[in-house]
Scaffold this motif. Sequence first.
Motif, short mmCIF file in Angstrom:
data_model
loop_
_atom_site.label_atom_id
_atom_site.label_comp_id
_atom_site.label_asym_id
_atom_site.label_seq_id
_atom_site.Cartn_x
_atom_site.Cartn_y
_atom_site.Cartn_z
N GLY A 31 0.71 -6.13 6.50
CA GLY A 31 -0.10 -5.66 7.63
C GLY A 31 0.82 -5.14 8.72
O GLY A 31 1.88 -5.73 8.99
N LEU A 32 0.43 -4.04 9.33
CA LEU A 32 1.33 -3.35 10.24
C LEU A 32 1.82 -4.23 11.41
O LEU A 32 3.01 -4.31 11.69
N ASN A 33 0.89 -4.91 12.07
CA ASN A 33 1.30 -5.74 13.22
C ASN A 33 2.25 -6.85 12.80
O ASN A 33 3.24 -7.13 13.48
N SER A 63 2.59 -0.04 4.02
CA SER A 63 2.48 -1.39 4.58
C SER A 63 2.45 -2.43 3.47
O SER A 63 2.12 -2.12 2.33
N LYS A 79 0.88 -1.17 0.00
CA LYS A 79 0.00 0.00 0.00
C LYS A 79 0.91 1.22 0.00
O LYS A 79 1.80 1.35 0.84
N LYS A 102 -9.44 -2.93 5.03
CA LYS A 102 -8.11 -2.96 4.41
C LYS A 102 -7.44 -1.60 4.50
O LYS A 102 -6.25 -1.49 4.76
N GLU A 103 -8.22 -0.56 4.26
CA GLU A 103 -7.68 0.80 4.34
C GLU A 103 -7.23 1.13 5.76
O GLU A 103 -6.22 1.79 5.97
N LEU A 104 -8.01 0.70 6.74
CA LEU A 104 -7.68 1.03 8.13
C LEU A 104 -6.48 0.24 8.64
O LEU A 104 -5.72 0.72 9.47
N GLY A 105 -6.33 -0.98 8.17
CA GLY A 105 -5.27 -1.85 8.69
C GLY A 105 -5.72 -2.49 10.00
O GLY A 105 -6.91 -2.53 10.31
N ASP A 106 -4.74 -2.94 10.79
CA ASP A 106 -5.04 -3.72 12.00
C ASP A 106 -5.91 -2.93 12.98
O ASP A 106 -5.49 -1.92 13.52
#
Lengths: 360, 126
Positions: A31-33, A28, A16, B33-37
């Motif tokens: 996924g960030l985590n 990212s 992204k 998906k845009e927001l993420g975790d």
Amino acid sequence: MKTTALTQKHISLGAKMVEFAGYNMPVSYSGLNDEHMTVRNSVGVFDVSHMGEFILKGEHALDLIQKVTSNDASVLTDGKAQYSCLPNDKGGIVDDLIVYRIDAKTYMLVVNASNIDKDWNWIKQHDTWGVEMHNISEKTSLLAIQGPKAMDTLQKLTDIKLADIPYYAFAKGKFNGVDNVVISNTGYTGAGGFEIYFENEYAEKMWDNIFEAGKEFGIKPIGLGARDTLRLEMGFCLYGNDIDDTTSPIEAGLGWITKFTKDFTNRAAIEAQKQNGVSRKLVGFEMIDRGIPRHDYQLADAQGNIIGKVSSGTQSPSLNKAIGMGYVKTEFAKADTEIFVVIRDKAIKAKVTKIPFLKK
Amino acid sequence: MNFPAELKYTKDHEWVRVEGNEAYIGITDFAQKELGDIVYVDITTVGDEVEKEAVFGTVEAVKTVSDLFMPVTGKVLEMNKDIDSAPESVNTDPYGKGWMIKIAISNPAELSELLSADAYKALVGA
């Protein structure tokens, strides 16, 4: 929008992308985590080629560096690096940076992408010696390979013994078949690892071979999102959030890179702050009640009086709690002081915490 | 990305599943998906009558926070308590386990203003 030598690589990997400091950068991937924990537990790679690099050369390179930076660069020896900042003349900070001593007459300054022009002009403006300066930012790639498996990964690509490079030191030599790569034991994650500087033309080959070397460790690409959560767990300042043109190094807790053993820009005012104290300080805090602090949220005392504001905040993936940094009136800066973060008009309880949040 | 045909959508990225006079509401696959975790979902309006397009709660992700908007006017009957302990289900199962609130619809005529799956898909360029 500007690109790095690896922008297409990130896009093809499905990252992204966002605009950051004028560059099209990956925020990212998986996924960030997941990216965050990959760096904490194994190894991850950041393309941070947007960062700026200046070479200062000649008899008076050190004189100029001493004049514009707060730390004492005269203590550096060849192959050593130093975290420092450029104080402005109004009590704030032009930028924070790393000063590398390549040899007695050659230094590299690494600055924030968003400040490249500002820093360049600022340093030029203070150059009364006619120091030879080169802005090599556009042609230089920078990869940060971070995590406990970073050394094992990179060692496969060079004969330079990486274990012999101490923290905040670097070697310049052959890496992945490319000469003159700067291999620096630095980073912005607290996870250990290296940052490597080389010319853009080698970027794809570097990236591919590093990923091949790190395959057995589950190496992954990491975006700017996880870079932010990783640095925040360590309490490292981010320029534009935690420090800026209006925050002094003393307020920001950067007294340790402010050395009065030499003269530098605005030294007298900063020294006076150090002696007389400051009215606000940058502190770390963690949330007690549920809420996530964000940049610019207000901080309050138990009576609802505003005592400062949040400079950075996030949910910490490693600690599984919400953490932040912010400026508070000095009387609230002691560890364990109860403070409140104003989140959507509600005061949510937090407490001042010593940084780093993540203890070794 | 997945946008089930039987749901209705808003331009603010909520979905609505109508069941008689009631409806379940959550956020779309695109939104998660845009927001993420996602760290938690803060619903402050249980028991309240909330106007169409007014805020019924907020969703906090690691990097960002976003308001949640009512797709149609209604009374918030309950929130999904399971997402308190498992907020990640909003990421992994946005149309199922990740539902957010159940409402009583006040004005069924408003339902016709919502987007179809195809219209929403076109909106987000998926």
